[in-house]
Motif scaffolding. Sequence first.
Motif, PDB file in Angstrom:
ATOM      1  N   LEU A 137       3.616  -6.923  -3.137  1.00  0.00           N
ATOM      2  CA  LEU A 137       4.796  -7.483  -2.509  1.00  0.00           C
ATOM      3  C   LEU A 137       5.937  -6.922  -2.950  1.00  0.00           C
ATOM      4  CD1 LEU A 137       4.365 -11.498  -2.749  1.00  0.00           C
ATOM      5  CD2 LEU A 137       4.708  -9.979  -0.415  1.00  0.00           C
ATOM      6  N   GLY A 138       5.573  -6.374  -4.283  1.00  0.00           N
ATOM      7  CA  GLY A 138       6.503  -5.724  -5.066  1.00  0.00           C
ATOM      8  C   GLY A 138       6.634  -4.366  -4.870  1.00  0.00           C
ATOM      9  N   TRP A 139       5.337  -4.085  -4.459  1.00  0.00           N
ATOM     10  CA  TRP A 139       5.316  -2.370  -3.728  1.00  0.00           C
ATOM     11  C   TRP A 139       6.772  -2.536  -2.336  1.00  0.00           C
ATOM     12  CZ3 TRP A 139       3.592  -0.811   1.119  1.00  0.00           C
ATOM     13  CH2 TRP A 139       3.806   0.797   1.231  1.00  0.00           C
ATOM     14  N   SER A 140       6.300  -3.426  -1.366  1.00  0.00           N
ATOM     15  CA  SER A 140       7.054  -3.471  -0.352  1.00  0.00           C
ATOM     16  C   SER A 140       8.306  -3.772  -0.482  1.00  0.00           C
ATOM     17  CB  SER A 140       5.930  -3.968   0.635  1.00  0.00           C
ATOM     18  OG  SER A 140       6.099  -4.790   2.269  1.00  0.00           O
ATOM     19  N   ALA A 141       9.317  -4.346  -1.435  1.00  0.00           N
ATOM     20  CA  ALA A 141      10.011  -4.565  -1.267  1.00  0.00           C
ATOM     21  C   ALA A 141      10.723  -3.141  -1.761  1.00  0.00           C
ATOM     22  CB  ALA A 141      10.594  -5.838  -2.241  1.00  0.00           C
ATOM     23  N   ALA A 142       9.637  -2.054  -2.980  1.00  0.00           N
ATOM     24  CA  ALA A 142      10.857  -1.752  -3.554  1.00  0.00           C
ATOM     25  C   ALA A 142      10.530   0.085  -2.402  1.00  0.00           C
ATOM     26  CB  ALA A 142       9.934  -1.155  -4.943  1.00  0.00           C
ATOM     27  N   THR A 143       9.699  -0.032  -1.352  1.00  0.00           N
ATOM     28  CA  THR A 143       9.500   0.983  -0.622  1.00  0.00           C
ATOM     29  C   THR A 143      10.567   0.851   0.569  1.00  0.00           C
ATOM     30  OG1 THR A 143       6.904   1.594  -1.610  1.00  0.00           O
ATOM     31  CG2 THR A 143       7.334   2.113   0.436  1.00  0.00           C
ATOM     32  N   VAL A 144      10.409  -0.064   0.921  1.00  0.00           N
ATOM     33  CA  VAL A 144      11.238  -0.449   1.964  1.00  0.00           C
ATOM     34  C   VAL A 144      12.784  -0.242   2.258  1.00  0.00           C
ATOM     35  CG1 VAL A 144      11.917  -2.436   3.727  1.00  0.00           C
ATOM     36  CG2 VAL A 144       9.758  -2.280   2.869  1.00  0.00           C
ATOM     37  N   ALA A 145      12.389  -1.313   0.878  1.00  0.00           N
ATOM     38  CA  ALA A 145      14.638  -0.966   0.808  1.00  0.00           C
ATOM     39  C   ALA A 145      14.558   0.762  -0.091  1.00  0.00           C
ATOM     40  CB  ALA A 145      15.306  -1.932  -0.595  1.00  0.00           C
TER      41      ALA A 145
END
Length: 403
Positions: free
Chosen positions: A321-329
Amino acid sequence: MSTDAATQSRIVRVLVAGQVLAGLGQGATLAIGAVIANEIAGEAFSGAAATSSTLGAAIAAIPLARLAQRFGRRPALALGAATAAGGSILTVVATGLVFFPLLVVGFAMLGVGTAVGLQARFAATDVAAPARRGRDLSLVVWSTTIGAVVGPNLFGPGVAIQDALGLPEHTGSFVIAIAAQVTAALLYLSALRPDPLRLARGRAVLPAPTAVAGIVRGRSALVFAIGSIAISHAVMVSVMSMTPVHLTHQGASLTIIGFTISLHVAGMFGLAPAFGWASDRWGRLPVILGGQALLGTAVFVIGVGAQNTLFVTVALVLLGLGWSAATVAGSALVSDLVTGATRLRVQGRTDTIMSLAGAIGGGAAGPVLSIVGYSGLAWVAGVLVLAVLAAASIIRPRVPRYL
């Protein structure tokens, strides 16, 4: 629906379908790669699968971007997917020969498939409306969920395939990956029409008003965006790549390992649209910082509960989840900040830096695991998370203080 909106919708649908196939190929081979490397070369080299794969993605990112700049997204994405299929074939051969250098080359070629996925997310922003740029990008990221979650659970069918074909142990999943990657290449060639990059040429790139709110725009913001993506990726790869090895030492079965990686991948991609929507609505920076909070929580849980399989599983979900938020934004912020002829070049460099960071993280993870264990690896990764949080102050507007 306007003509532009209909065209963008079609482009996103094709990219989504391609990513489903790519995710299936990557998911079917992700966890088993560390196991194969561990059996052939030992624990210190068990991170070779993730390291070589991410290094392959790094090497391929800029050439693929240049190919896209010259000929469009369609041939670049198709060639990358076909190269990944060749990597799967080479990995099967190397495993049968028990030849580690060839295995490393195969993993590197597989990593080109990752570069395709990274380029595909930027392709979704080529002609996207500013207010939907984060959401369109995140839909392509999210679509990897379907294949990537199913993939690690194909170990059973993979065993049946390898037995039927007389292939080496653990290689049946790579046959599934070959079929998925070849199909993705054919899809890009035949269906990604009109080419989004060709449509985008000559169009202005404007960010949504709320997207960059609270950020001092300029070189420092771009460096922060790229750095946050790269460091988040390094944290994720280093911890994730050693999880199958750690769980194997704990006595977990391949089924349990596959299930854990599936949940991790679900965390990586499953809520990507929500993070994309949030970054469009409330801005890129809050979502990037939220991602760091999730990554920090994940490494803390592993640090205190590495011997508990349930704790590890929960931490792997938070890590995703942390990777997703950082990568998308972070990726949306890069697309917001770069315009004109340099846009594609910067996107390619972003993917290269991201993949190199992952390669370094994966390469260092094996030796660190041998020295300080799985918990120690998590604490080391936590230092990187703190670095991103500290760097965020650089791009925030400075508010004068009055006595």
